[in-house]
Write a protein that holds these residues in place. Structure first.
Motif, PDB file in Angstrom:
ATOM      1  N   TRP A 287       0.817  -1.204   0.000  1.00 29.11           N
ATOM      2  CA  TRP A 287       0.000   0.000   0.000  1.00 29.11           C
ATOM      3  C   TRP A 287       0.858   1.265   0.000  1.00 29.11           C
ATOM      4  CZ3 TRP A 287      -5.483   0.807   1.593  1.00 29.11           C
ATOM      5  CH2 TRP A 287      -6.249  -0.358   1.445  1.00 29.11           C
ATOM      6  N   ASP A 293      -1.436   2.547  -7.454  1.00 25.94           N
ATOM      7  CA  ASP A 293      -1.763   3.516  -8.501  1.00 25.94           C
ATOM      8  C   ASP A 293      -1.554   2.925  -9.883  1.00 25.94           C
ATOM      9  OD1 ASP A 293      -2.411   5.677  -6.774  1.00 25.94           O
ATOM     10  OD2 ASP A 293      -0.280   5.939  -6.385  1.00 25.94           O
ATOM     11  N   LEU A 300      -8.744   1.922  -6.909  1.00 26.42           N
ATOM     12  CA  LEU A 300      -8.205   2.763  -5.839  1.00 26.42           C
ATOM     13  C   LEU A 300      -8.921   4.110  -5.801  1.00 26.42           C
ATOM     14  CD1 LEU A 300      -6.138   3.256  -3.598  1.00 26.42           C
ATOM     15  CD2 LEU A 300      -4.523   4.037  -5.363  1.00 26.42           C
ATOM     16  N   GLN A 301      -9.229   4.628  -6.968  1.00 31.32           N
ATOM     17  CA  GLN A 301      -9.939   5.910  -7.048  1.00 31.32           C
ATOM     18  C   GLN A 301     -11.330   5.798  -6.410  1.00 31.32           C
ATOM     19  OE1 GLN A 301     -10.587   7.285 -11.055  1.00 31.32           O
ATOM     20  NE2 GLN A 301     -11.178   9.344 -10.406  1.00 31.32           N
ATOM     21  N   TYR A 303     -12.266   3.660  -4.082  1.00 29.78           N
ATOM     22  CA  TYR A 303     -12.102   3.514  -2.640  1.00 29.78           C
ATOM     23  C   TYR A 303     -11.781   4.865  -1.985  1.00 29.78           C
ATOM     24  CZ  TYR A 303     -10.032   2.387   1.860  1.00 29.78           C
ATOM     25  OH  TYR A 303      -9.732   2.372   3.196  1.00 29.78           O
ATOM     26  N   GLN A 304     -10.870   5.602  -2.602  1.00 23.71           N
ATOM     27  CA  GLN A 304     -10.496   6.898  -2.038  1.00 23.71           C
ATOM     28  C   GLN A 304     -11.663   7.879  -2.050  1.00 23.71           C
ATOM     29  OE1 GLN A 304      -7.093   7.740  -4.539  1.00 23.71           O
ATOM     30  NE2 GLN A 304      -5.639   6.939  -3.018  1.00 23.71           N
ATOM     31  N   LYS A 305     -12.495   7.806  -3.088  1.00 29.95           N
ATOM     32  CA  LYS A 305     -13.670   8.663  -3.146  1.00 29.95           C
ATOM     33  C   LYS A 305     -14.637   8.342  -2.003  1.00 29.95           C
ATOM     34  CE  LYS A 305     -17.610   9.844  -6.132  1.00 29.95           C
ATOM     35  NZ  LYS A 305     -18.642   9.402  -5.155  1.00 29.95           N
ATOM     36  N   ALA A 307     -13.907   6.870   0.856  1.00 36.98           N
ATOM     37  CA  ALA A 307     -13.285   7.226   2.127  1.00 36.98           C
ATOM     38  C   ALA A 307     -13.332   8.730   2.361  1.00 36.98           C
ATOM     39  CB  ALA A 307     -11.845   6.726   2.155  1.00 36.98           C
ATOM     40  N   ALA A 308     -13.137   9.502   1.310  1.00 35.11           N
ATOM     41  CA  ALA A 308     -13.151  10.968   1.453  1.00 35.11           C
ATOM     42  C   ALA A 308     -14.568  11.468   1.724  1.00 35.11           C
ATOM     43  CB  ALA A 308     -12.590  11.617   0.184  1.00 35.11           C
ATOM     44  N   ARG A 312     -13.172   6.572   6.346  1.00 33.43           N
ATOM     45  CA  ARG A 312     -12.557   5.254   6.126  1.00 33.43           C
ATOM     46  C   ARG A 312     -13.323   4.135   6.829  1.00 33.43           C
ATOM     47  NH1 ARG A 312      -6.378   5.172   7.477  1.00 33.43           N
ATOM     48  NH2 ARG A 312      -6.672   3.052   6.673  1.00 33.43           N
ATOM     49  N   ALA A 315     -15.921   3.013   4.218  1.00 30.02           N
ATOM     50  CA  ALA A 315     -15.481   2.729   2.845  1.00 30.02           C
ATOM     51  C   ALA A 315     -15.067   1.266   2.709  1.00 30.02           C
ATOM     52  CB  ALA A 315     -14.327   3.650   2.470  1.00 30.02           C
ATOM     53  N   SER A 322     -15.133  -3.288   4.609  1.00 27.10           N
ATOM     54  CA  SER A 322     -14.976  -2.007   5.284  1.00 27.10           C
ATOM     55  C   SER A 322     -14.780  -2.293   6.771  1.00 27.10           C
ATOM     56  CB  SER A 322     -16.216  -1.138   5.094  1.00 27.10           C
ATOM     57  OG  SER A 322     -17.331  -1.727   5.751  1.00 27.10           O
TER      58      SER A 322
END
Length: 359
Positions: A287, A293, A300-301, A303-305, A307-308, A312, A315, A322
């Motif tokens: 990670w 990436d 990954l995008q 998941y990050q969306k 989480a944001a 977290r 997500a 999760s």
């Protein structure tokens, strides 16, 4: 001939019992109501209104709830369902006892000589002779699960309810222990070469587990007022069970703790519900190196969306879990801890697991 229904108490004349009987009645009512989490709400009201035994509580209706003083519609519905289930359990026990009695006399009941004495064809003056075994037809018990039905066939009706024991119910002591340092904690690239469940402890992690075993022994010696010496033995009746994740590093930690606990840790059991968070598509990757990436940029995008936007905790890792889902499965293990305490008196429990799982 059907037995007459149990007489119901008068709201104005509650049953009178000795102090000992009153305590037993109150304990029974609490256990019965605890099946639907209403013991704290209505135990006293049931006792004061004289609804204090299984026969009465298995035949509740709307007027009874009015007498007891239960107003909340949802609680009324729940209690009527509990009464219906209790009545069904009573019937199952009665059937079981009748069946055992009939089985003991089945040869006599089916004997040709008896049939001949009755008229040669199994009939009597009052009508056809009924085989007592054939009377024991199974009944459909709505709302009862398999475990309740199986227990009802073989045990007194309230044996499956928890037996109140202040010593058992007073305290459940739970120790939360993260596994010792693993080799992947030292070298993060190990995650790319070895399955997560197979990663062992490092040498430092083994020392940590040994120290934990020695500390738990000291803790129990202090709790029992024993001399702080390795020769001090656990008192009679002491029990401390480890429930561990089946991952290798957790099992190694558990075994070292037990080996150095000087007898205060009694046994070890594995529970699959205590495993580490599952990282799904991201398993086997580093990670922190930025390789995600390149390997899974779109996933990954997503998941990050998530989480944001939601945090977290909520997500979900693609094809994994999760932290919210980890909480859901860990919660499923709580019943095991309570059953161990209630049925076997295991009031000291150590959970050896992983960081996310323990949190």
């Amino acid at each position: 001939m059907e037995p007459s229904p149990p007489s119901k108490p008068s709201h104005s004349a509650p049953s009178i019992a000795t102090n000992t009987e009153s305590a037993a009645v109150a304990a029974w009512i609490r256990h019965w109501l605890s099946r639907v989490n209403l013991a704290d709400n209505y135990s006293q009201q049931f006792v004061e209104a004289g609804y204090d035994n299984a026969l009465v509580c298995s035949a509740l209706d709307e007027s009874d709830l009015d007498n007891i003083g239960i107003k909340v519609p949802g609680h009324r519905k729940t209690l009527l369902l509990l009464s219906k289930r209790t009545n069904a359990e009573e019937e199952m026990i009665s059937l079981s006892k009748q069946s055992q009695h009939s089985s003991a006399h089945s040869d006599m009941a089916l004997s040709p000589s008896l049939n001949t004495a009755q008229g040669g064809n199994g009939s009597t003056a009052s009508g056809p002779k009924k085989n007592p075994i054939m009377l024991q037809q199974p009944r459909k018990l709505e709302g009862l699960n398999y475990w309740t039905r199986a227990k009802a066939r073989t045990t007194p009706w309230d044996d499956h309810l928890p037996v109140y024991d202040p010593n058992t119910h007073a305290k459940l002591r739970i120790f939360l222990v993260r596994h010792g340092q693993s080799q992947a904690n030292v070298d993060m690239t190990l995650y790319t070469r070895m399955a997560d469940h197979a990663i062992p402890l490092s040498s430092e992690g083994e020392k940590q587990a040994i120290a934990a075993g020695e500390e738990i022994a000291r803790h129990f010696r202090r709790s029992y007022g024993l001399p702080d010496s390795p020769t001090s033995q656990p008192p009679e009746g002491h029990y401390c069970r480890i429930w561990t994740s089946p991952y290798l590093r957790a099992r190694q930690t558990s075994e070292l703790i037990k080996a150095h606990s000087q007898g205060f840790v009694t046994d070890i059991r594995e529970n699959i519900l205590l495993v580490e968070q599952q990282f799904g598509l991201f398993e086997g990757t580093d990670w922190y190196s930025g390789s995600l990436d390149d390997e899974f940029p779109r996933e990954l995008q997503f998941y990050q969306k998530a989480a944001a936007f939601g945090g977290r905790f909520w997500a979900q890792v693609p094809l994994g879990e999760s932290r919210f889902q980890v909480c859901q499965r860990v919660y499923l293990s709580f019943g095991t801890l309570h059953r161990d305490a209630r049925r076997h008196g295991i009031n000291n429990v150590m959970i050896v697991s992983h960081g996310v799982t323990l949190r």
